[in-house]
Scaffold this motif. Sequence first.
Motif, mmCIF file in Angstrom:
data_model
loop_
_atom_site.group_PDB
_atom_site.id
_atom_site.type_symbol
_atom_site.label_atom_id
_atom_site.label_comp_id
_atom_site.label_asym_id
_atom_site.label_seq_id
_atom_site.Cartn_x
_atom_site.Cartn_y
_atom_site.Cartn_z
ATOM 1 N N ALA A 127 0.841 -1.205 0.000
ATOM 2 C CA ALA A 127 0.000 0.000 0.000
ATOM 3 C C ALA A 127 0.870 1.247 0.000
ATOM 4 C CB ALA A 127 -0.930 -0.002 1.209
ATOM 5 N N LYS A 128 1.940 1.235 0.774
ATOM 6 C CA LYS A 128 2.836 2.396 0.828
ATOM 7 C C LYS A 128 3.552 2.602 -0.504
ATOM 8 C CE LYS A 128 3.522 2.582 5.803
ATOM 9 N NZ LYS A 128 4.446 2.413 6.936
ATOM 10 N N LYS A 129 3.823 1.517 -1.221
ATOM 11 C CA LYS A 129 4.422 1.663 -2.557
ATOM 12 C C LYS A 129 3.451 2.384 -3.488
ATOM 13 C CE LYS A 129 7.616 -2.212 -2.461
ATOM 14 N NZ LYS A 129 7.968 -3.529 -3.020
ATOM 15 N N GLN A 130 2.174 2.042 -3.394
ATOM 16 C CA GLN A 130 1.176 2.732 -4.221
ATOM 17 C C GLN A 130 1.095 4.204 -3.824
ATOM 18 O OE1 GLN A 130 -0.214 1.358 -6.942
ATOM 19 N NE2 GLN A 130 1.085 -0.380 -6.373
ATOM 20 N N LEU A 131 1.205 4.477 -2.535
ATOM 21 C CA LEU A 131 1.172 5.861 -2.059
ATOM 22 C C LEU A 131 2.330 6.662 -2.659
ATOM 23 C CD1 LEU A 131 -0.444 7.701 -0.102
ATOM 24 C CD2 LEU A 131 1.266 7.129 1.640
ATOM 25 N N MET A 132 3.500 6.060 -2.748
ATOM 26 C CA MET A 132 4.648 6.751 -3.326
ATOM 27 C C MET A 132 4.464 6.972 -4.832
ATOM 28 S SD MET A 132 6.593 7.644 -0.910
ATOM 29 C CE MET A 132 5.074 7.935 -0.036
ATOM 30 N N VAL A 133 3.825 6.025 -5.499
ATOM 31 C CA VAL A 133 3.544 6.209 -6.927
ATOM 32 C C VAL A 133 2.564 7.370 -7.103
ATOM 33 C CG1 VAL A 133 2.538 5.181 -9.000
ATOM 34 C CG2 VAL A 133 4.039 3.807 -7.546
ATOM 35 N N ILE A 134 1.540 7.410 -6.270
ATOM 36 C CA ILE A 134 0.573 8.514 -6.345
ATOM 37 C C ILE A 134 1.287 9.841 -6.106
ATOM 38 C CG2 ILE A 134 -1.447 9.579 -5.268
ATOM 39 C CD1 ILE A 134 -2.416 6.688 -4.638
ATOM 40 N N LYS A 135 2.187 9.871 -5.143
ATOM 41 C CA LYS A 135 2.945 11.094 -4.855
ATOM 42 C C LYS A 135 3.706 11.556 -6.098
ATOM 43 C CE LYS A 135 6.471 12.929 -1.722
ATOM 44 N NZ LYS A 135 7.346 12.613 -0.573
ATOM 45 N N SER A 136 4.264 10.604 -6.834
ATOM 46 C CA SER A 136 5.007 10.966 -8.057
ATOM 47 C C SER A 136 4.079 11.437 -9.177
ATOM 48 C CB SER A 136 5.854 9.791 -8.545
ATOM 49 O OG SER A 136 5.057 8.788 -9.129
ATOM 50 N N ILE A 137 2.822 11.044 -9.124
ATOM 51 C CA ILE A 137 1.849 11.424 -10.152
ATOM 52 C C ILE A 137 1.252 12.799 -9.867
ATOM 53 C CG2 ILE A 137 -0.405 10.854 -11.186
ATOM 54 C CD1 ILE A 137 0.293 7.866 -10.601
ATOM 55 N N CYS A 138 0.818 13.004 -8.615
ATOM 56 C CA CYS A 138 0.055 14.237 -8.347
ATOM 57 C C CYS A 138 0.425 14.921 -7.035
ATOM 58 C CB CYS A 138 -1.447 13.954 -8.390
ATOM 59 S SG CYS A 138 -2.027 12.699 -7.235
ATOM 60 N N GLY A 139 1.476 14.459 -6.382
ATOM 61 C CA GLY A 139 1.899 15.115 -5.149
ATOM 62 C C GLY A 139 1.160 14.602 -3.926
#
Length: 184
Positions: A153-165
Amino acid sequence: MRNVVLSIRRQLPLVLLGAGIAVSTLPNLAFSAGGEGGSNSIPTCTKGKVYDTRSKKCVSKNSSAVPDKDRTEYAYALTQAGRYEEALEVLDTLKNPNTKEAWNYRGYATRKLGRTDEGISYYKKSVAIDPKYAMVREYLGEAYVIKGQIDLAKKQLMVIKSICGTTCEEYEDLHEAIENPSNI
């Protein structure tokens, strides 16, 4: 956006009453957000029908006049109304079910029906189509939280951060789910 729609949904009867419109005379429609970051609100219809944006009417879900985009957005509206089985039935009527949104909403509906692993498989199909689709990353992360796989889940959170902050709704919602899994 989802929070705004929920707020509007709660306030709509009061606004209508204040305008002298009797709420009981309105058709059985519930308004939901449609599409990725969409500002469109589409009503949900009675079972077996879909909302056609062109005619602005509820029509048979088997009507060939309703385009896939409307069907997909309508399926999302159904999921937001908690009508998961109906959402899947609408998604089954798509001429082209191989879109990032269709796979994402299918994953969401199946996950909400308790079929988390099946939901994850659909989310992964959505990710394969568009790895930068933040909404599917949020929902995939939530599925991992449900399974107790917080690292994924945290990996997905980091991907989201790279997409939209860190201030986009998808980041905030997944972060909240990781912090408070009982709220999913």
